[in-house]
Scaffold this motif. Structure first.
Motif, PDB file in Angstrom:
ATOM      1  N   ILE A  91       0.847  -1.201   0.000  1.00  0.00           N
ATOM      2  CA  ILE A  91       0.000   0.000   0.000  1.00  0.00           C
ATOM      3  C   ILE A  91       0.880   1.247   0.000  1.00  0.00           C
ATOM      4  O   ILE A  91       0.683   2.183  -0.795  1.00  0.00           O
ATOM      5  CB  ILE A  91      -0.933   0.013   1.224  1.00  0.00           C
ATOM      6  CG1 ILE A  91      -1.854  -1.224   1.242  1.00  0.00           C
ATOM      7  CG2 ILE A  91      -1.740   1.313   1.274  1.00  0.00           C
ATOM      8  CD1 ILE A  91      -2.873  -1.273   0.135  1.00  0.00           C
ATOM      9  N   SER A  92       1.843   1.274   0.895  1.00  0.00           N
ATOM     10  CA  SER A  92       2.729   2.428   1.011  1.00  0.00           C
ATOM     11  C   SER A  92       3.492   2.681  -0.285  1.00  0.00           C
ATOM     12  O   SER A  92       3.588   3.823  -0.763  1.00  0.00           O
ATOM     13  CB  SER A  92       3.705   2.209   2.174  1.00  0.00           C
ATOM     14  OG  SER A  92       4.546   3.325   2.341  1.00  0.00           O
ATOM     15  N   GLU A  93       4.041   1.626  -0.868  1.00  0.00           N
ATOM     16  CA  GLU A  93       4.807   1.776  -2.107  1.00  0.00           C
ATOM     17  C   GLU A  93       3.928   2.234  -3.261  1.00  0.00           C
ATOM     18  O   GLU A  93       4.357   3.040  -4.101  1.00  0.00           O
ATOM     19  CB  GLU A  93       5.493   0.461  -2.457  1.00  0.00           C
ATOM     20  CG  GLU A  93       6.642   0.104  -1.527  1.00  0.00           C
ATOM     21  CD  GLU A  93       7.303  -1.220  -1.886  1.00  0.00           C
ATOM     22  OE1 GLU A  93       7.427  -1.493  -3.095  1.00  0.00           O
ATOM     23  OE2 GLU A  93       7.672  -1.969  -0.964  1.00  0.00           O
ATOM     24  N   ASN A  94       2.688   1.744  -3.317  1.00  0.00           N
ATOM     25  CA  ASN A  94       1.787   2.168  -4.389  1.00  0.00           C
ATOM     26  C   ASN A  94       1.437   3.643  -4.269  1.00  0.00           C
ATOM     27  O   ASN A  94       1.404   4.374  -5.273  1.00  0.00           O
ATOM     28  CB  ASN A  94       0.513   1.320  -4.364  1.00  0.00           C
ATOM     29  CG  ASN A  94       0.776  -0.137  -4.703  1.00  0.00           C
ATOM     30  OD1 ASN A  94       1.735  -0.468  -5.404  1.00  0.00           O
ATOM     31  ND2 ASN A  94      -0.059  -1.028  -4.199  1.00  0.00           N
TER      32      ASN A  94
ATOM     33  N   GLU B 125      -4.341   4.813   7.702  1.00  0.00           N
ATOM     34  CA  GLU B 125      -3.106   5.229   8.375  1.00  0.00           C
ATOM     35  C   GLU B 125      -1.898   5.064   7.463  1.00  0.00           C
ATOM     36  O   GLU B 125      -1.012   5.937   7.415  1.00  0.00           O
ATOM     37  CB  GLU B 125      -2.916   4.420   9.655  1.00  0.00           C
ATOM     38  CG  GLU B 125      -3.910   4.772  10.751  1.00  0.00           C
ATOM     39  CD  GLU B 125      -3.801   3.873  11.974  1.00  0.00           C
ATOM     40  OE1 GLU B 125      -4.330   4.261  13.019  1.00  0.00           O
ATOM     41  OE2 GLU B 125      -3.193   2.782  11.866  1.00  0.00           O
ATOM     42  N   THR B 126      -1.851   3.960   6.732  1.00  0.00           N
ATOM     43  CA  THR B 126      -0.717   3.696   5.845  1.00  0.00           C
ATOM     44  C   THR B 126      -0.678   4.693   4.694  1.00  0.00           C
ATOM     45  O   THR B 126       0.391   5.209   4.334  1.00  0.00           O
ATOM     46  CB  THR B 126      -0.790   2.256   5.310  1.00  0.00           C
ATOM     47  OG1 THR B 126      -0.819   1.343   6.413  1.00  0.00           O
ATOM     48  CG2 THR B 126       0.392   1.935   4.427  1.00  0.00           C
ATOM     49  N   ALA B 127      -1.845   4.969   4.092  1.00  0.00           N
ATOM     50  CA  ALA B 127      -1.906   5.908   2.971  1.00  0.00           C
ATOM     51  C   ALA B 127      -1.515   7.314   3.403  1.00  0.00           C
ATOM     52  O   ALA B 127      -0.778   8.019   2.695  1.00  0.00           O
ATOM     53  CB  ALA B 127      -3.310   5.908   2.372  1.00  0.00           C
ATOM     54  N   LEU B 128      -1.990   7.738   4.563  1.00  0.00           N
ATOM     55  CA  LEU B 128      -1.650   9.078   5.064  1.00  0.00           C
ATOM     56  C   LEU B 128      -0.153   9.187   5.337  1.00  0.00           C
ATOM     57  O   LEU B 128       0.476  10.200   5.015  1.00  0.00           O
ATOM     58  CB  LEU B 128      -2.461   9.386   6.322  1.00  0.00           C
ATOM     59  CG  LEU B 128      -3.966   9.575   6.108  1.00  0.00           C
ATOM     60  CD1 LEU B 128      -4.713   9.540   7.442  1.00  0.00           C
ATOM     61  CD2 LEU B 128      -4.255  10.884   5.368  1.00  0.00           C
ATOM     62  N   ALA B 129       0.421   8.142   5.913  1.00  0.00           N
ATOM     63  CA  ALA B 129       1.856   8.147   6.202  1.00  0.00           C
ATOM     64  C   ALA B 129       2.681   8.180   4.916  1.00  0.00           C
ATOM     65  O   ALA B 129       3.807   8.699   4.901  1.00  0.00           O
ATOM     66  CB  ALA B 129       2.229   6.931   7.036  1.00  0.00           C
ATOM     67  N   ALA B 130       2.126   7.632   3.829  1.00  0.00           N
ATOM     68  CA  ALA B 130       2.850   7.571   2.555  1.00  0.00           C
ATOM     69  C   ALA B 130       2.685   8.829   1.711  1.00  0.00           C
ATOM     70  O   ALA B 130       3.307   8.945   0.652  1.00  0.00           O
ATOM     71  CB  ALA B 130       2.392   6.351   1.760  1.00  0.00           C
ATOM     72  N   GLY B 131       1.826   9.749   2.159  1.00  0.00           N
ATOM     73  CA  GLY B 131       1.723  11.008   1.427  1.00  0.00           C
ATOM     74  C   GLY B 131       0.336  11.456   1.027  1.00  0.00           C
ATOM     75  O   GLY B 131       0.169  12.559   0.484  1.00  0.00           O
ATOM     76  N   ALA B 132      -0.690  10.644   1.282  1.00  0.00           N
ATOM     77  CA  ALA B 132      -2.059  11.115   1.042  1.00  0.00           C
ATOM     78  C   ALA B 132      -2.402  12.188   2.080  1.00  0.00           C
ATOM     79  O   ALA B 132      -1.932  12.133   3.218  1.00  0.00           O
ATOM     80  CB  ALA B 132      -3.046   9.959   1.131  1.00  0.00           C
TER      81      ALA B 132
ATOM     82  N   ILE C 279       2.909  -1.579  -9.708  1.00  0.00           N
ATOM     83  CA  ILE C 279       1.987  -1.563  -8.571  1.00  0.00           C
ATOM     84  C   ILE C 279       1.937  -2.981  -8.000  1.00  0.00           C
ATOM     85  O   ILE C 279       2.003  -3.949  -8.750  1.00  0.00           O
ATOM     86  CB  ILE C 279       0.578  -1.053  -8.944  1.00  0.00           C
ATOM     87  CG1 ILE C 279      -0.025  -1.844 -10.105  1.00  0.00           C
ATOM     88  CG2 ILE C 279       0.606   0.432  -9.269  1.00  0.00           C
ATOM     89  CD1 ILE C 279      -1.461  -1.453 -10.429  1.00  0.00           C
ATOM     90  N   LYS C 280       1.853  -3.056  -6.690  1.00  0.00           N
ATOM     91  CA  LYS C 280       1.999  -4.335  -6.008  1.00  0.00           C
ATOM     92  C   LYS C 280       0.718  -4.718  -5.288  1.00  0.00           C
ATOM     93  O   LYS C 280       0.219  -3.946  -4.453  1.00  0.00           O
ATOM     94  CB  LYS C 280       3.161  -4.250  -5.017  1.00  0.00           C
ATOM     95  CG  LYS C 280       4.498  -3.945  -5.676  1.00  0.00           C
ATOM     96  CD  LYS C 280       5.624  -3.886  -4.660  1.00  0.00           C
ATOM     97  CE  LYS C 280       6.970  -3.617  -5.333  1.00  0.00           C
ATOM     98  NZ  LYS C 280       8.076  -3.573  -4.343  1.00  0.00           N
TER      99      LYS C 280
ATOM    100  N   ALA D 132      -5.699   1.553  -7.628  1.00  0.00           N
ATOM    101  CA  ALA D 132      -4.245   1.479  -7.808  1.00  0.00           C
ATOM    102  C   ALA D 132      -3.514   1.438  -6.479  1.00  0.00           C
ATOM    103  O   ALA D 132      -2.435   0.851  -6.373  1.00  0.00           O
ATOM    104  CB  ALA D 132      -3.753   2.660  -8.645  1.00  0.00           C
ATOM    105  N   MET D 133      -4.082   2.055  -5.455  1.00  0.00           N
ATOM    106  CA  MET D 133      -3.466   2.037  -4.129  1.00  0.00           C
ATOM    107  C   MET D 133      -3.373   0.607  -3.600  1.00  0.00           C
ATOM    108  O   MET D 133      -2.443   0.261  -2.858  1.00  0.00           O
ATOM    109  CB  MET D 133      -4.285   2.900  -3.164  1.00  0.00           C
ATOM    110  CG  MET D 133      -3.746   2.929  -1.746  1.00  0.00           C
ATOM    111  SD  MET D 133      -4.526   4.202  -0.723  1.00  0.00           S
ATOM    112  CE  MET D 133      -6.225   3.624  -0.629  1.00  0.00           C
ATOM    113  N   TYR D 134      -4.317  -0.236  -3.999  1.00  0.00           N
ATOM    114  CA  TYR D 134      -4.338  -1.626  -3.538  1.00  0.00           C
ATOM    115  C   TYR D 134      -3.518  -2.543  -4.444  1.00  0.00           C
ATOM    116  O   TYR D 134      -3.467  -3.751  -4.239  1.00  0.00           O
ATOM    117  CB  TYR D 134      -5.790  -2.096  -3.437  1.00  0.00           C
ATOM    118  CG  TYR D 134      -6.597  -1.189  -2.532  1.00  0.00           C
ATOM    119  CD1 TYR D 134      -6.467  -1.265  -1.151  1.00  0.00           C
ATOM    120  CD2 TYR D 134      -7.444  -0.211  -3.058  1.00  0.00           C
ATOM    121  CE1 TYR D 134      -7.166  -0.411  -0.315  1.00  0.00           C
ATOM    122  CE2 TYR D 134      -8.142   0.649  -2.227  1.00  0.00           C
ATOM    123  CZ  TYR D 134      -7.997   0.548  -0.861  1.00  0.00           C
ATOM    124  OH  TYR D 134      -8.684   1.407  -0.027  1.00  0.00           O
ATOM    125  N   GLY D 135      -2.885  -1.949  -5.464  1.00  0.00           N
ATOM    126  CA  GLY D 135      -2.021  -2.720  -6.345  1.00  0.00           C
ATOM    127  C   GLY D 135      -2.755  -3.439  -7.450  1.00  0.00           C
ATOM    128  O   GLY D 135      -2.226  -4.394  -8.035  1.00  0.00           O
TER     129      GLY D 135
END
Length: 390
Positions: free
Chosen positions: A20-23, A55-62, A244-245, A226-229
């Motif tokens: 999720i974070s990498e996507n 939480e993961t998406a926000l930490a990655a830049g959302a 995308i993973k 796309a966030m979910y790969g």
């Protein structure tokens, strides 16, 4: 399993938060710096887990979250999420005060809704609003400049209402034919230009448009699939300029193994009959878990080999033809990687004759979700989850 605790069945899903974070990071690098990411976590984050993905998406830049209904937004607030949340769907006008209480942004999609909502407004707190413009999706949204002006005026007359954004949704952004997409984009640009003032956020792009069409970025994009790969569609798969993973995988374990002789039958309707001696394994997953009857014949992974589901899938169990004797307790992968074999969400969607969006969404809540970071199952509250070994 309750919220990363112990569970008593041998079927579970794993969600890799690193994926999720990498996507999200990949999408962010693809966008101009000034374009914000709205992470779409509706439907329990497409079946992946709402708060964990948020939480993961926000930490990655959302910087913003989006859900379908206010219930989903309130659930996130109650789980400690304090980031901005936009409700994309229709909210009952009489519930506008709850939006104020929980600092939830609502969608305005017709003037009648706004007129009714204003009648119910009793709070002293402000409510942020985004206007939904229907440019051709045909669900909800404003369809004329006249109605757009009326809504703008009605919002301006009430100090407790704040016009924060305007948006639309593309119906065909994932298709190779761009003509209808272009028609929608041009209409949206016309509607935005007709507003007396441009709101803080203007957004139109879903995952497909965010990947393919810079002209539709405005200053925010909504990233969901796309966030979910997962690819927005198979036909645009080659156009994705970064990897995308897939974050979601599904697993079970053999709970029973038996040898059939020639002529033995398996499951309801006796639709499967062994042609020779063969090993059959039972796994505790069925259509009540979202592993639907139509998946009869679909292959799963056992000991690194593909094995077909035989006989009809039951409510809570199904049977697979094993390549050889395999002991009880062996892990069976229904979606995901095992050794050098991989079963993608797209493969399951193809068997079900549907789209990949639907697959993780229909895996029932009674299937425990486990979360991975750094390749390990983790308890998001207590670091490593010690009572479970995948």
């Amino acid at each position: 399993m309750e919220e990363q605790g112990y569970f008593y069945r041998d079927t579970w899903a794993e969600v890799d938060l690193d994926c999720i974070s990498e996507n999200v990071t990949s999408v962010k690098k693809h966008l101009p710096q000034q374009v914000s990411i709205i992470a779409v976590v509706k439907a329990n984050a497409y079946g992946h887990g709402d708060v964990q993905i948020a939480e993961t998406a926000l930490a990655a830049g959302a910087s913003f979250l989006a859900v379908a209904f206010m219930d989903e937004a309130i659930a996130l607030r109650n789980k400690g999420i304090d980031a901005p949340i936009l409700v994309l769907g229709a909210t009952r006008p009489e519930d506008i005060n709850m939006a104020a209480k929980f600092s939830i942004t609502l969608t305005v999609f017709q003037k009648e809704w706004l007129e009714e909502a204003k009648k119910h407004l009793t709070t002293n707190q402000s409510v942020a609003l985004h206007i939904k413009v229907d440019t051709g999706m045909g669900r909800i949204g404003v369809r004329s400049v006249e109605e757009l002006h009326t809504i703008h005026r009605l919002i301006g007359e009430e100090k407790r209402l704040m016009l924060e954004g305007a948006y639309t949704h593309f119906a065909t952004a994932d298709e190779l034919d761009q003509s209808y997409f272009q028609q929608q984009l041009e209409l949206f640009e016309t509607m935005i230009a007709a507003l007396p003032e441009r709101p803080k956020y203007v957004h139109s792009s879903n995952s497909a448009a965010a990947i393919r069409f810079p002209k539709a970025y405005f200053n925010a994009v909504r990233i969901g699939i796309a966030m979910y790969g997962l690819t927005p569609s198979l036909e645009m798969e080659k156009e994705i300029p970064f990897p995308i993973k897939e974050a979601f995988s599904l697993h079970s374990r053999l709970v029973h193994v038996k040898k059939l002789t020639k002529g033995d039958k398996v499951s309801y309707g006796a639709t499967y009959e062994s042609e020779e001696e063969e090993w059959i394994g039972t796994i505790p997953i069925g259509y009540a878990d979202g592993w639907l009857r139509k998946l009869q014949g679909q292959e799963v992974l056992v000991a690194g080999e593909r094995s077909p589901i035989v006989g009809r899938i039951c409510m809570d169990q199904c049977m697979i033809r094993l390549p050889k004797y395999v002991p009880v307790g062996t892990t069976v992968t229904l979606i995901g990687k095992q050794e050098d074999q991989f079963i993608s969400v797209n493969e399951i969607a193809q068997k079900l004759e549907t789209i990949n969006y639907e697959v993780p969404c229909i895996i029932a809540n009674r299937v425990p979700r486990l979360y991975k970071k750094g390749g390990k199952i983790v308890d998001l509250k207590n670091d490593l989850l010690n009572n479970y070994q995948a």
